[in-house]
Design an enzyme around this catalytic site. Structure first.
Site, PDB file in Angstrom:
ATOM      1  N   ASN A   1      -4.078  -9.815  -1.036  1.00 38.56           N
ATOM      2  CA  ASN A   1      -5.015  -8.834  -1.591  1.00 38.56           C
ATOM      3  C   ASN A   1      -5.037  -7.604  -0.709  1.00 38.56           C
ATOM      4  O   ASN A   1      -4.873  -7.678   0.506  1.00 38.56           O
ATOM      5  CB  ASN A   1      -6.418  -9.438  -1.734  1.00 38.56           C
TER       6      ASN A   1
ATOM      7  N   CYS B   1     -11.468  -7.561   8.555  1.00 36.25           N
ATOM      8  CA  CYS B   1     -10.829  -7.181   7.289  1.00 36.25           C
ATOM      9  C   CYS B   1      -9.466  -6.551   7.584  1.00 36.25           C
ATOM     10  O   CYS B   1      -9.379  -5.586   8.346  1.00 36.25           O
ATOM     11  CB  CYS B   1     -11.677  -6.189   6.512  1.00 36.25           C
TER      12      CYS B   1
ATOM     13  N   LYS C   1     -17.002 -13.328  11.663  1.00 30.14           N
ATOM     14  CA  LYS C   1     -15.766 -13.782  11.008  1.00 30.14           C
ATOM     15  C   LYS C   1     -14.557 -13.239  11.744  1.00 30.14           C
ATOM     16  O   LYS C   1     -14.352 -12.030  11.838  1.00 30.14           O
ATOM     17  CB  LYS C   1     -15.738 -13.339   9.550  1.00 30.14           C
TER      18      LYS C   1
ATOM     19  N   ILE D   1     -10.490 -18.687   8.811  1.00 32.94           N
ATOM     20  CA  ILE D   1      -9.834 -17.439   9.146  1.00 32.94           C
ATOM     21  C   ILE D   1     -10.069 -16.406   8.030  1.00 32.94           C
ATOM     22  O   ILE D   1     -10.327 -16.782   6.882  1.00 32.94           O
ATOM     23  CB  ILE D   1      -8.301 -17.632   9.340  1.00 32.94           C
TER      24      ILE D   1
HETATM   25  O1  RRO Z   1     -11.955  -6.052   0.692  1.00 31.67           O
HETATM   26  C1  RRO Z   1     -10.907  -6.479   1.220  1.00 31.67           C
HETATM   27  O2  RRO Z   1      -9.800  -5.938   1.045  1.00 31.67           O
HETATM   28  C2  RRO Z   1     -10.898  -7.652   2.119  1.00 31.67           C
HETATM   29  C3  RRO Z   1     -11.863  -7.912   3.077  1.00 31.67           C
HETATM   30 BR1  RRO Z   1     -13.398  -6.870   3.295  1.00 31.67          BR
HETATM   31  C4  RRO Z   1     -11.685  -9.004   3.967  1.00 31.67           C
HETATM   32  O3  RRO Z   1     -12.476  -9.292   4.882  1.00 31.67           O
HETATM   33  N1  RRO Z   1     -10.570  -9.777   3.807  1.00 31.67           N
HETATM   34  C5  RRO Z   1      -9.654  -9.508   2.862  1.00 31.67           C
HETATM   35  O4  RRO Z   1      -8.648 -10.239   2.767  1.00 31.67           O
HETATM   36  N2  RRO Z   1      -9.822  -8.458   2.011  1.00 31.67           N
END
Ligand code: RRO
Length: 302
Positions: A81, A142, A176, A202
């Site tokens: 993502n 993130c 986190k 994780i």
């Molecule tokens: O919003 C994101 O792209 C996102 C967040 Br905040 C996160 O903590 N972990 C992730 O894989 N995507």
């Protein structure tokens, strides 16, 4: 048959940082839109809510639009993502989402991310004394947003962020952690020394998808984060290392799709297990995994 009967009777209720939970399965932040689910399933959602606590999508002080599309790429046994943290911002969250999330039949954990200690402080103050909120999760990991902070990668920065925000709320503070470092243990130790109440791990593993026709990266945001079963052994290794090294409860996530996976995380030292990517495939995955976990634990305890 006997194992199933035992599973029905097995009490999975637990105390997490003083918060009583029905079972140890929660959601990973940003992987389950409870407000959309309520619209889709109505009050049936409240009667059989899949998680024993709900973690919100991460919020930031100001609204964000998120990354340009495309935002998702499927891999064998995984999902990349690059969502980029779209959210209504602190005021929008408090004005609209908080009331709706407070109607869920489980405690609410609000996930927050700032680009400076001041921004984190504003967020912790903004939600930390709300009755609707049971705990906060500091997202310092993130992979898709350049926070400008090296908190997530530096034990000293982790400690100093906690020094700043710890005194701003009496609610439990989870932090986190990122898997995108050689060793998460120094970060977890710093979190413990700084006064965190629990660590979650994780977050997603930094990854890209590539478009050879364009000779460019495929995701709109360029880089992304890999989740799903592909990352589960990485998560398990990091959960085991951290849970063996610190005294805080560990919330374990990363590719959990079955009760067996959850039992492995708990065996490795986790107090709670969070379900993420699997909920996109099956919105009731949390309930199924909790039921399967009960059977696993009944079997293991004989
Ligand atoms: O919003 C994101 O792209 C996102 C967040 Br905040 C996160 O903590 N972990 C992730 O894989 N995507």
């Amino acid at each position: 048959m006997e194992a199933n009967g035992a599973a029905r009777d097995l009490d999975l209720s637990t105390d997490f940082c003083g918060i009583p939970l029905r079972h140890p399965v929660i959601n990973g932040s940003g992987t389950y839109d409870a407000i959309a689910a309520r619209r889709a399933f109505g009050d049936r959602l409240l009667e059989s809510f899949p998680f024993s606590a709900f973690v919100s999508k991460t919020i930031t002080p100001e609204p964000r639009a998120g990354n340009p599309p495309p935002r998702l790429w499927e891999t064998p046994s995984g999902l990349i993502n690059s969502i980029g943290l779209p959210n209504k911002g602190l005021d929008g969250f408090v004005a609209t989402d908080l009331t709706q999330l407070a109607q869920l039949p489980v405690p609410l954990i609000v996930s927050v991310m700032g680009t400076s200690h001041d921004e984190f402080a504003r967020l912790v103050e903004g939600v930390g004394d709300r009755n609707e909120v049971a705990a906060l999760e500091l997202n310092v990991s993130c992979p898709n947003v350049k926070s400008g902070l090296i908190v997530g990668e530096s034990p000293d920065e982790t400690r100093s962020l906690l020094d700043r925000v710890r005194r701003l709320t009496e609610k439990p503070l989870l932090i986190k952690l990122t898997p995108n470092i050689a060793d998460p243990v120094p970060l977890a130790r710093a979190a413990e020394e700084g006064g965190a109440d629990a660590v979650s791990l994780i977050n997603t593993v930094r990854a890209i998808a590539f478009d050879p026709d364009k000779a460019d990266r495929w995701l709109g945001g360029g880089t992304g984060g890999l989740s799903g079963p592909a990352v589960r052994p990485i998560a398990l290794a990091q959960v085991h290392a951290v849970a063996s090294a610190i005294g805080l409860p560990v919330v374990a996530m990363g590719g959990v799709t079955t009760g067996r996976d959850a039992a492995e995380m708990i065996g490795a030292g986790a107090s709670l297990v969070a379900v993420g990517t699997e909920s996109f495939r099956d919105p009731a995955a949390g309930s199924r995994i909790a039921a399967e976990l009960a059977r696993e634990l009944a079997r293991i305890s004989g």
